[in-house]
Design a protein around this motif. Structure first.
Motif, PDB file in Angstrom:
ATOM      1  N   HIS A 321      40.454  43.209  32.053  1.00 23.53           N
ATOM      2  CA  HIS A 321      39.394  42.369  31.515  1.00 23.53           C
ATOM      3  C   HIS A 321      39.965  41.192  30.720  1.00 23.53           C
ATOM      4  CE1 HIS A 321      36.568  44.984  33.171  1.00 23.53           C
ATOM      5  NE2 HIS A 321      36.071  45.594  32.095  1.00 23.53           N
ATOM      6  N   THR A 380      27.219  48.636  26.472  1.00 25.28           N
ATOM      7  CA  THR A 380      27.936  47.536  27.114  1.00 25.28           C
ATOM      8  C   THR A 380      29.365  47.937  27.466  1.00 25.28           C
ATOM      9  OG1 THR A 380      26.597  45.916  25.919  1.00 25.28           O
ATOM     10  CG2 THR A 380      28.679  45.143  26.855  1.00 25.28           C
ATOM     11  N   ALA A 384      30.788  48.460  31.257  1.00 25.51           N
ATOM     12  CA  ALA A 384      31.931  47.671  31.731  1.00 25.51           C
ATOM     13  C   ALA A 384      33.045  48.585  32.242  1.00 25.51           C
ATOM     14  CB  ALA A 384      32.450  46.779  30.603  1.00 25.51           C
ATOM     15  N   PHE A 411      28.216  41.855  35.635  1.00 29.38           N
ATOM     16  CA  PHE A 411      27.881  42.077  34.228  1.00 29.38           C
ATOM     17  C   PHE A 411      26.464  41.611  33.887  1.00 29.38           C
ATOM     18  CE2 PHE A 411      32.482  41.848  34.431  1.00 29.38           C
ATOM     19  CZ  PHE A 411      32.913  42.820  33.550  1.00 29.38           C
TER      20      PHE A 411
END
Length: 462
Positions: A321, A380, A384, A411
């Motif tokens: 990420h 969240t 992810a 997302f």
């Protein structure tokens, strides 16, 4: 004509969203050449299969798909031949007109493998399926069916987000900007299953936020049943968003009258969502065929690799990420076409800033509680992580130290929840918030004008 009604409707924020969405979405439906969006041919095959009653795809050996009219792959091959990943090639409008007159010939059939859409639940394609079924009834051509599917997707996706904006008492500007973001609207104007997924995810978030800010009024069973239904449908669209219904715990326990009723409500919402997730996962697990021929045929192999050292895998996710954060942002705001049509970088950055302003300054009265922020942040992060794990399982060989095929658009469904972390940080008067809303609306329209120009130049100029 009742102009007062029109004037009153235009003053409604959610109505303005719907009108802008349908206007610019229609441009996308028409301007984007056939099948010039991610996995459009395989979406088309799956939609047609469901429209004929094929709710579950068929596996033949190492192939996962179904029997469809031979004219479908014929038309997709024509329009996939030269355009994707070749910006120098342009679309001939006359060619589109010619193929609009080609017959479907439904009796001439072939088996076609489409593993990257065969796993999708019929719920994810419901608006496209209804439109294609109507087209089949009037004996429309294959290309006409595609355009009908696009229109159905645009209409239903726009309605779902409009309803979310209408129902939520807070966070409206974030829903608005995310709903009109070039990437989100582009997906609604194509055959993508992401339109229904995003619309249902936004509606679920809005319904829960409505109850979070419901004051002292008791949490009624009709509201709980609606939240449970939308949660089950959202998870059915894409099982990787299974953590979204856990936003339910942001609703104060006092809304349930007593703890027993509150936990019964939680059980209804989460039980329905998890049952939906497990049911569809069980169905497709028996039919699973890897999208990437390099990966293990048994999906348990990469899962075993992850579970053998979960801490190491979490480290891989974090590194991935961080390394690709810029790429994720670009593809979150808008990489159009077959990932080959990028918006100006300045527009991408400006849109990210606008979303931040909308979240921080236009949440509504007050801001989310600490509890809501913590729950939203946890959802969240978990979403992810699950997203990265799912991409690893589908696209990477066990033991690989990278995560392939991650895109920022994945997302979007949980972005409204993610923005709750910074929501309401800037305390402004209601009049100031309304002025900012006006600026953000103009910005969203200007951004869509730029996106339409980029699409037109990509496919028709030069």
């Amino acid at each position: 004509m009742n102009f007062s009604f029109i004037s009153s409707a235009w003053r409604s924020f959610h109505v303005r969203f719907f009108l802008v969405s349908m206007l610019f979405g229609s441009f996308i439906v028409v301007l984007v050449p056939p099948f010039q969006s991610p996995d459009a041919p395989t979406h088309f095959y799956r939609i047609f299969q469901i429209s004929e009653g094929g709710l579950v795809s068929e596996r033949r050996g190492n192939l996962w798909g179904g029997e469809i009219p031979a004219s479908l792959p014929e038309v997709t091959t024509v329009f996939m031949r030269a355009l994707p990943f070749s910006p120098e090639n342009k679309q001939n409008g006359q060619e589109i007109l010619e193929w609009l007159n080609q017959p479907l010939d439904p009796d001439q059939r072939i088996f076609r493998s489409f593993p990257n859409s065969a796993y999708s639940s019929p719920v994810a394609y419901l608006p496209q399926v209804l439109a294609v079924a109507l087209g089949r009834w009037v004996q429309a051509s294959p290309l006409a069916l595609m355009y009908l599917g696009r229109l159905g997707n645009l209409l239903m996706g726009s309605l779902l987000i409009m309803l979310a904006i209408k129902l939520t008492p807070v966070h409206k500007e974030v829903f608005y900007l995310l709903g009109l973001m070039p990437m989100t609207l582009f997906l609604r104007g194509t055959l993508s299953a992401d339109a229904a997924t995003t619309g249902l995810a936004f509606l679920l978030t809005a319904l829960i936020l409505k109850e979070v800010h419901g004051g002292e009024k008791s949490l009624g069973w009709p509201s709980l049943a609606l939240i449970a239904f939308v949660a089950a449908m959202a998870v059915q669209c894409k099982t990787i968003y299974v953590f979204l219904p856990f936003l339910f715990f942001a609703i104060p326990a006092s809304r349930g009258n007593d703890s027993r009723n509150y936990w019964k409500g939680a059980g209804l919402v989460l039980g329905g969502a998890l049952s939906s997730w497990l049911a569809w996962s069980r169905i497709i697990s028996k039919l699973y065929v890897p999208c990437n021929p390099r990966v293990a045929a048994d999906m348990m192999e990469p899962i075993k690799f992850i579970l053998a050292d979960p801490v190491r895998f979490l480290g891989m996710i974090v590194e991935n990420h961080i390394a690709h954060a810029g790429d994720y942002l670009v593809s979150f705001v808008g990489v159009l076409g077959w990932w080959d049509t990028k918006l100006p970088l300045a527009q991408v950055v400006a849109y990210a800033v606008a979303l931040g302003v909308a979240a921080a300054c236009c949440y509504g009265p007050g801001g989310p509680s600490v509890r809501t922020r913590l729950i939203a942040g946890t959802i969240t992060l978990l979403s992810a992580a699950l997203l990265a794990a799912s991409q690893y399982i589908v696209w990477n060989a066990p033991g690989s130290l990278q995560i392939d095929m991650m895109q920022g658009r994945y997302f979007i469904p949980f972005a409204p929840i993610g923005f709750l972390a910074i929501a309401g940080r800037c305390r402004l008067s209601p009049s100031s918030q309304l002025r900012i809303r006006g600026v953000l609306e103009l910005f969203a329209v200007a951004s869509l004008v730029v996106a339409a120009a980029v699409i037109y130049r990509r496919y028709y100029v030069g």
